[in-house]
Design a protein around this motif. Sequence first.
Motif, short mmCIF file in Angstrom:
data_model
loop_
_atom_site.label_atom_id
_atom_site.label_comp_id
_atom_site.label_asym_id
_atom_site.label_seq_id
_atom_site.Cartn_x
_atom_site.Cartn_y
_atom_site.Cartn_z
N GLN A 54 0.84 -1.20 0.00
CA GLN A 54 0.00 0.00 0.00
C GLN A 54 0.88 1.26 0.00
O GLN A 54 0.61 2.21 -0.76
N LYS A 56 3.90 1.48 -1.09
CA LYS A 56 4.58 1.52 -2.39
C LYS A 56 3.67 2.14 -3.45
O LYS A 56 4.10 3.00 -4.22
N GLU A 57 2.40 1.72 -3.47
CA GLU A 57 1.43 2.27 -4.42
C GLU A 57 1.19 3.75 -4.14
O GLU A 57 1.07 4.56 -5.05
N SER A 58 1.11 4.11 -2.86
CA SER A 58 0.89 5.50 -2.47
C SER A 58 2.05 6.37 -2.96
O SER A 58 1.83 7.44 -3.53
N LYS A 60 4.08 5.70 -5.38
CA LYS A 60 4.06 5.70 -6.84
C LYS A 60 3.05 6.72 -7.35
O LYS A 60 3.35 7.49 -8.28
N SER A 61 1.86 6.76 -6.74
CA SER A 61 0.84 7.71 -7.19
C SER A 61 1.27 9.14 -6.88
O SER A 61 1.05 10.05 -7.69
N LYS A 62 1.90 9.37 -5.73
CA LYS A 62 2.40 10.72 -5.40
C LYS A 62 3.47 11.15 -6.40
O LYS A 62 3.50 12.31 -6.82
N LYS A 63 4.33 10.23 -6.76
CA LYS A 63 5.40 10.54 -7.72
C LYS A 63 4.80 10.91 -9.07
O LYS A 63 5.22 11.89 -9.69
N GLU A 64 3.80 10.15 -9.51
CA GLU A 64 3.15 10.45 -10.78
C GLU A 64 2.42 11.79 -10.71
O GLU A 64 2.44 12.57 -11.67
N GLN A 65 1.80 12.07 -9.58
CA GLN A 65 1.09 13.34 -9.40
C GLN A 65 2.08 14.50 -9.46
O GLN A 65 1.82 15.51 -10.13
N ARG A 67 4.97 14.54 -10.95
CA ARG A 67 5.44 14.66 -12.34
C ARG A 67 4.42 15.42 -13.18
O ARG A 67 4.79 16.27 -13.99
#
Length: 122
Positions: A54, A56-58, A60-65, A67
Amino acid sequence: MRIIMISVVLSAVIAGSGSVAMADELTNLGSELKGEMGSMASEAKGEMKGEHDQMKESLKSKKEQMRGEIKAKREQMRSEMKGKRDALKAERKEMKKAAKAKRSKAKKQAEEAVESLEPSAY
């Protein structure tokens, strides 16, 4: 004496069998505790793995956001800079146009001044 001996032997046998039974119960208890601890450990391991996934996914989503936000800011800055460049080009064009008109007017006034100074042939 025989009775005492028999009672001693019987008490030893009973005490021995009681301690064997107690040792057997302790072994069973130990096995149960070991099994419970193993199941608790596997549950904890599963929960930790779930939390890890969870997180890790969080991340990843923050990193994409982030970017996406950076990309949007970059596009906005490009747009603003293009607007400023276009404004400067238009201003420079206006200045050139005004300078050309001023030169043209000065040239026309100079020609009129020359014509007024020339003696007329009439």
